[in-house]
Design a protein around this motif. Structure first.
Motif, PDB file in Angstrom:
ATOM      1  N   ALA A 183       1.120  -0.855  -0.136  1.00  0.00           N
ATOM      2  CA  ALA A 183       0.079   0.229  -0.292  1.00  0.00           C
ATOM      3  C   ALA A 183       0.799   0.821  -0.052  1.00  0.00           C
ATOM      4  CB  ALA A 183      -0.844   0.016   0.984  1.00  0.00           C
ATOM      5  N   ALA A 184       1.853   0.788   0.783  1.00  0.00           N
ATOM      6  CA  ALA A 184       2.516   1.896   0.571  1.00  0.00           C
ATOM      7  C   ALA A 184       2.912   2.538  -0.687  1.00  0.00           C
ATOM      8  CB  ALA A 184       3.685   2.346   1.302  1.00  0.00           C
ATOM      9  N   ALA A 185       3.675   1.418  -1.445  1.00  0.00           N
ATOM     10  CA  ALA A 185       4.365   2.015  -2.633  1.00  0.00           C
ATOM     11  C   ALA A 185       3.362   2.260  -3.743  1.00  0.00           C
ATOM     12  CB  ALA A 185       4.898  -0.077  -3.289  1.00  0.00           C
ATOM     13  N   GLU A 186       2.556   1.737  -3.776  1.00  0.00           N
ATOM     14  CA  GLU A 186       1.137   1.799  -4.988  1.00  0.00           C
ATOM     15  C   GLU A 186       0.607   3.690  -4.056  1.00  0.00           C
ATOM     16  OE1 GLU A 186      -2.653   0.195  -3.963  1.00  0.00           O
ATOM     17  OE2 GLU A 186      -2.471  -1.517  -5.574  1.00  0.00           O
ATOM     18  N   ALA A 187       1.214   4.026  -2.880  1.00  0.00           N
ATOM     19  CA  ALA A 187       0.942   5.505  -2.745  1.00  0.00           C
ATOM     20  C   ALA A 187       1.895   6.147  -3.063  1.00  0.00           C
ATOM     21  CB  ALA A 187       0.620   5.614  -0.970  1.00  0.00           C
ATOM     22  N   ALA A 188       2.444   6.440  -3.097  1.00  0.00           N
ATOM     23  CA  ALA A 188       3.590   6.552  -4.285  1.00  0.00           C
ATOM     24  C   ALA A 188       3.702   6.309  -4.911  1.00  0.00           C
ATOM     25  CB  ALA A 188       5.083   6.035  -3.373  1.00  0.00           C
ATOM     26  N   VAL A 189       3.608   5.573  -6.215  1.00  0.00           N
ATOM     27  CA  VAL A 189       3.229   5.281  -6.991  1.00  0.00           C
ATOM     28  C   VAL A 189       2.088   6.489  -7.628  1.00  0.00           C
ATOM     29  CG1 VAL A 189       2.988   4.319 -10.050  1.00  0.00           C
ATOM     30  CG2 VAL A 189       4.666   3.997  -7.969  1.00  0.00           C
ATOM     31  N   GLY A 190       0.734   6.070  -7.045  1.00  0.00           N
ATOM     32  CA  GLY A 190      -0.100   6.628  -7.643  1.00  0.00           C
ATOM     33  C   GLY A 190      -0.484   8.401  -7.224  1.00  0.00           C
ATOM     34  N   LEU A 191      -0.013   8.822  -5.911  1.00  0.00           N
ATOM     35  CA  LEU A 191       0.265   9.658  -5.380  1.00  0.00           C
ATOM     36  C   LEU A 191       1.582  10.849  -7.326  1.00  0.00           C
ATOM     37  CD1 LEU A 191       0.242  10.566  -2.276  1.00  0.00           C
ATOM     38  CD2 LEU A 191      -1.620  10.809  -3.644  1.00  0.00           C
ATOM     39  N   ALA A 192       2.581  10.280  -7.840  1.00  0.00           N
ATOM     40  CA  ALA A 192       3.160  10.833  -8.831  1.00  0.00           C
ATOM     41  C   ALA A 192       2.431  10.854 -10.246  1.00  0.00           C
ATOM     42  CB  ALA A 192       3.928   9.743  -8.331  1.00  0.00           C
ATOM     43  N   ILE A 193       1.474   9.424 -10.190  1.00  0.00           N
ATOM     44  CA  ILE A 193       0.816   9.849 -11.538  1.00  0.00           C
ATOM     45  C   ILE A 193       0.372  10.788 -11.462  1.00  0.00           C
ATOM     46  CG2 ILE A 193      -1.450   8.541 -12.472  1.00  0.00           C
ATOM     47  CD1 ILE A 193       0.448   6.063 -11.917  1.00  0.00           C
ATOM     48  N   VAL A 194      -1.076  11.399 -10.319  1.00  0.00           N
ATOM     49  CA  VAL A 194      -1.740  12.631  -9.748  1.00  0.00           C
ATOM     50  C   VAL A 194      -1.332  13.549 -10.707  1.00  0.00           C
ATOM     51  CG1 VAL A 194      -3.521  13.741  -8.708  1.00  0.00           C
ATOM     52  CG2 VAL A 194      -3.190  11.243  -8.066  1.00  0.00           C
ATOM     53  N   ILE A 195       0.244  13.637  -9.528  1.00  0.00           N
ATOM     54  CA  ILE A 195       0.845  14.514  -9.871  1.00  0.00           C
ATOM     55  C   ILE A 195       1.157  15.463 -11.227  1.00  0.00           C
ATOM     56  CG2 ILE A 195       3.110  16.002  -9.354  1.00  0.00           C
ATOM     57  CD1 ILE A 195       2.991  14.942  -6.684  1.00  0.00           C
ATOM     58  N   ALA A 196       1.809  13.798 -12.209  1.00  0.00           N
ATOM     59  CA  ALA A 196       1.948  14.453 -13.077  1.00  0.00           C
ATOM     60  C   ALA A 196       0.394  14.767 -14.214  1.00  0.00           C
ATOM     61  CB  ALA A 196       2.849  13.245 -13.612  1.00  0.00           C
ATOM     62  N   ILE A 197      -0.135  14.360 -14.096  1.00  0.00           N
ATOM     63  CA  ILE A 197      -1.455  14.990 -14.848  1.00  0.00           C
ATOM     64  C   ILE A 197      -1.772  16.224 -14.161  1.00  0.00           C
ATOM     65  CG2 ILE A 197      -3.527  13.481 -12.893  1.00  0.00           C
ATOM     66  CD1 ILE A 197      -4.505  12.162 -15.606  1.00  0.00           C
ATOM     67  N   TYR A 198      -1.324  16.597 -13.209  1.00  0.00           N
ATOM     68  CA  TYR A 198      -1.946  17.823 -12.862  1.00  0.00           C
ATOM     69  C   TYR A 198      -0.862  19.103 -13.836  1.00  0.00           C
ATOM     70  CZ  TYR A 198      -3.576  21.606  -9.909  1.00  0.00           C
ATOM     71  OH  TYR A 198      -4.303  22.734  -8.673  1.00  0.00           O
ATOM     72  N   ARG A 199      -0.264  18.341 -13.814  1.00  0.00           N
ATOM     73  CA  ARG A 199       0.865  19.410 -14.769  1.00  0.00           C
ATOM     74  C   ARG A 199       0.053  19.493 -15.100  1.00  0.00           C
ATOM     75  NH1 ARG A 199       6.380  17.347 -12.841  1.00  0.00           N
ATOM     76  NH2 ARG A 199       6.471  17.799 -10.327  1.00  0.00           N
ATOM     77  N   ASN A 200      -0.133  18.692 -16.637  1.00  0.00           N
ATOM     78  CA  ASN A 200      -0.721  18.943 -17.887  1.00  0.00           C
ATOM     79  C   ASN A 200      -1.444  19.648 -17.964  1.00  0.00           C
ATOM     80  OD1 ASN A 200       2.103  18.099 -18.860  1.00  0.00           O
ATOM     81  ND2 ASN A 200       0.926  15.728 -19.189  1.00  0.00           N
ATOM     82  N   LYS A 201      -2.703  18.760 -17.377  1.00  0.00           N
ATOM     83  CA  LYS A 201      -4.238  19.363 -17.072  1.00  0.00           C
ATOM     84  C   LYS A 201      -4.917  20.222 -15.975  1.00  0.00           C
ATOM     85  CE  LYS A 201      -7.054  16.729 -18.923  1.00  0.00           C
ATOM     86  NZ  LYS A 201      -7.989  16.717 -20.174  1.00  0.00           N
ATOM     87  N   GLU A 202      -4.348  20.266 -14.723  1.00  0.00           N
ATOM     88  CA  GLU A 202      -4.123  21.373 -14.206  1.00  0.00           C
ATOM     89  C   GLU A 202      -5.721  20.569 -13.102  1.00  0.00           C
ATOM     90  OE1 GLU A 202      -3.350  24.659 -13.074  1.00  0.00           O
ATOM     91  OE2 GLU A 202      -1.717  24.211 -13.280  1.00  0.00           O
TER      92      GLU A 202
END
Lengths: 100, 490, 148
Positions: free
Chosen positions: A69-88
């Motif tokens: 779960a900790a590993a998934e949290a790290a990856v998932g939040l990184a994905i969210v940040i990447a998508i927020y950078r492009n699409k706000e």
């Protein structure tokens, strides 16, 4: 003394609340939190079975679930940040490039 | 824990170490180069060699019942490593064009193969779960590795959310199975299911157990994108980088199938199981298989973009393999293994060709772009034609023999209707596969000047040519593969 | 937690839920996991989630339970499955262990879980490091500002 069935029912209810949240929430981060809730419900089932059966591997699996779960949290939040950078936005209704 | 245990996991160790070595190499290199890809290929080859050497060793369950090492796991280790080698070769061109980070890409591919090997060899539900997660987490990242492209971002988010949702179900299934059988060890579960073991401390409840199995099926069906759980697949495969999509839809799926076989025909539903619900579970699996075959092929007919078409057809291929699982017999297992190997060769090279033809601005995916390809890129068109014929399951090619074995298994299991559904859906499928060939060879592009581009011999071309050659050899001498597997599973 | 419009209050309520779960683990005499639950889930994972929520400065979410027939159907389906699971648990009530095992107090301790992890399950323990390194590499690849 609480019986095993009570623990299992609590866990089934928590699991369903999490699953329902995944289905009707629209914010990616909250969906992710609902998934964490589902994993926790499973952990409760595992620990309850492990303690009532007197068999330890269930608790070992819980430990690994927490790791994962900790590993998934790290990856998932990184994905969210990447998508927020492009699409706000992290609203999944706004993500509609891939439909059809 | 002794020397033999480490020999048994040697392919896994080689893959993991190569992954770490790739990252170290990349960190110390001043100028970005392609050496990580080379290292990946070498590591994959090393794992193949180690797995082949292990084939002749006596089957063991290493680390006190945690890790199977036998010919079955060896076979799957070989095909997963081969998929990684092919993908690494195919990525060369396409990473260079996009100026991508190569080191991390290669490391993630290698780590995901480690996860797959763990899934195929996990003799304990804990190991299976860890393998599934290692593979999935690496895939979530690989799908989104083109960080600047919105479609890649979205594919990755979608895959992540639905994938971890499915993990929740898989885990709940594991918990219930553990609770009713009292063990995580697959070999022990098998003895309990066969009624050979003294019942565990808990008197065992077949209702809870059936529920657990259903949850496990839901979780794994998500991972293989079988029919009602397929919604993510077309979007994710279309959005992620083409070579990655090829890798995910082949190696990832076959890995899920390898643990499907370990969990169902081996542990939970062995033939002659005493468990009462086993026939119902078999019907559930059969219905999932039938729906995926029909749905995938029917929807693929109406697609106009080649990546989506391949994605939908991959749902149908998952259906064929699920058919083999639902047969719950030896033939079914053999069929799934043959089809896994053939499917990896076909689908990775199909996606490889798409990635060679795609333009760096993200166009080139429409089926219309393939009109008149035989004039422009005669060699590539020829290879793609062979792959399409094989995917359609036309006799002299390898795809046919894979399907033949699967349908035979269903008939042996007394499910003739399932085999008929399979044949009908293959006929539907041949329409859209052959359409690609028609577009390439028999239609003239109207506005373009037909210039034949001389084929550059680069790594992608070598990889595709190698895969197609393997398909041809296996198609003409199917006994090669079938005998090997027959020997493997004995 | 799932009905709050504001992501921050959702997250804080989830922390509370995790602490309650740790309490339930204690009633099951699983001390080690109760502590890990608070430290890892409530402590580490949720802090990470809160950081990201604050970082992204999100607007309030638009959603409704009844607005879309598909989600409504999904939620009803989940409710039905939940009822089914509970019914099955109640039906098999007599076939599962009735009392907590006498071994429970011993096997919940740090000592015995540690023994299991480092002896019987040493191999998956090492493999868990693969999951972690994959996640670390992946998170950096996806979230780093500039590469090379």
């Amino acid at each position: 003394m609480t019986s095993l069935a009570n623990y299992l029912i609590i866990s089934a209810i928590l699991f369903s609340i999490g699953a329902a949240g995944v289905l009707f929430r629209r914010n990616a981060i909250i969906i992710f939190m609902c998934i964490e809730l589902m994993l926790n419900a499973v952990n409760l089932t595992l620990i309850a079975f492990s303690q009532f059966l007197g068999e330890q591997s269930g608790q070992v699996l819980v430990f690994f679930v927490m790791t994962v779960a900790a590993a998934e949290a790290a990856v998932g939040l990184a994905i969210v940040i990447a998508i927020y950078r492009n699409k706000e936005t992290v609203h999944i209704d706004d993500l509609n490039l891939l439909k059809g | 824990m002794n020397y033999n245990d480490f020999i048994a996991v040697l392919p896994l160790i080689i893959l993991a170490m190569t992954g770490l070595a790739v990252m170290m190499w990349d960190a110390f290199e001043k100028v970005p180069s392609r050496s990580p890809l080379l290292l990946t290929v070498v590591g994959g080859m090393g794992a193949i060699v180690a797995a082949v050497a292990n084939l002749t060793a006596a089957p063991v369950i290493a680390f006190g019942g945690l890790f199977f090492s036998n010919t079955y796991t060896g076979f799957f280790t070989i095909i997963f490593s081969a998929a990684a080698v092919l993908s690494a070769l195919l990525s060369e061109q396409f990473l260079k064009e996009r100026e991508m980070i190569i080191g991390e890409y290669c490391a993630l591919i290698l780590f995901s193969v480690c996860g797959m090997v763990m899934m195929a060899s996990g003799a304990n539900l804990i190991v299976t779960f860890l393998g599934l997660e290692t593979m999935s987490i690496a895939f979530y990242v690989l799908a989104g590795i083109f960080r600047k492209e919105e479609s890649s971002n979205e594919a990755s988010l979608k895959y992540f959310l639905l994938g971890s949702f499915a993990t929740g179900f898989f885990l709940y299934g594991i918990a219930l199975v553990y609770g009713t059988t009292g063990t995580m060890n697959l070999a022990e579960i098998r003895t309990i299911m066969l009624g050979l073991a003294p019942k565990p401390a808990a008197t065992y409840s077949s209702l809870l157990l059936t529920l657990g199995m259903l949850f496990i099926i839901v979780g794994l069906a998500f991972k293989v994108s079988a029919f009602p759980f397929h919604q993510w697949a077309p979007d994710v495969y279309e959005g992620s980088p083409t070579v990655v999509a090829g890798f995910m839809s082949t190696a990832g799926k076959t890995a899920a199938f390898s643990s499907f076989i370990l969990l169902f025909p081996y542990a939970l539903l062995p033939t002659a199981a005493v468990h009462l619900g086993s026939e119902k579970i078999q019907i559930v699996l059969a219905i999932l298989a039938a729906c995926s075959m029909l749905y995938g092929n029917i929807v693929a007919v109406s697609q106009t973009r080649i990546k989506r078409m391949l994605a939908y057809s991959s749902i149908a291929h998952a259906g064929y393999m699920l058919l083999g699982v639902s047969a719950l017999n030896e033939n079914g297992i053999t069929g799934v293994a043959i089809y896994s190997a053939v499917y990896i060769l076909m689908q990775i090279s199909a996606f490889g060709i798409v990635s060679v033809l795609e333009k760096s601005d993200g166009n080139g995916f429409e089926l219309e772009d393939y009109v008149g390809l035989s004039k422009r890129r005669p060699w590539l068109a020829f290879l793609l034609a062979i792959i399409m014929l094989s995917l359609a399951g036309i006799p002299p090619f390898a795809g046919f023999f894979g399907k033949y074995y699967l349908f035979l298994a269903a008939i042996n299991a007394g499910m003739v209707w399932l085999a008929i559904v399979g044949v009908v859906s293959s006929i539907i499928a041949s329409y859209f596969y052959l359409r690609v060939i028609v577009l390439m060879y028999f239609r003239q592009a109207n506005d373009q000047v037909e210039v034949s581009v001389p084929e550059k011999i680069n790594t992608s071309f070598v990889a595709i040519a190698f895969a197609v050659a393997a398909l041809l050899v296996l198609g003409i001498y199917p006994s090669l593969l079938i005998n090997t597997i027959g020997y493997l599973f004995r | 937690m799932v009905t709050r419009k504001n992501a921050v209050s959702s997250a804080l309520l989830l922390v509370v839920t995790f602490c309650f779960l740790a309490g339930i683990y204690l009633t099951l005499q699983a001390q080690f996991l109760a502590v890990v639950q608070v430290a890892v889930y409530a402590g580490a994972i949720m802090v990470l989630v809160l950081f990201v929520i604050m970082l992204l400065n999100l607007k309030e979410e638009r959603f409704s339970l009844t607005g879309n027939w598909k989600t409504l159907l999904g939620v009803l389906g989940v409710g039905a499955i939940c009822a089914q699971v509970i019914a099955i648990i109640l039906l098999s009530k007599d076939k599962i262990p009735q009392t907590i095992s006498p071994k429970a107090a011993v096997q919940g301790t740090v000592e015995s879980v540690g023994m299991m992890l480092y002896q019987t399950y040493a191999f998956p323990f090492e493999m868990a490091s693969l999951v972690l390194i994959t996640a670390a590499v992946g998170a950096i690849v996806l979230a780093k500002k500039k590469l090379q």
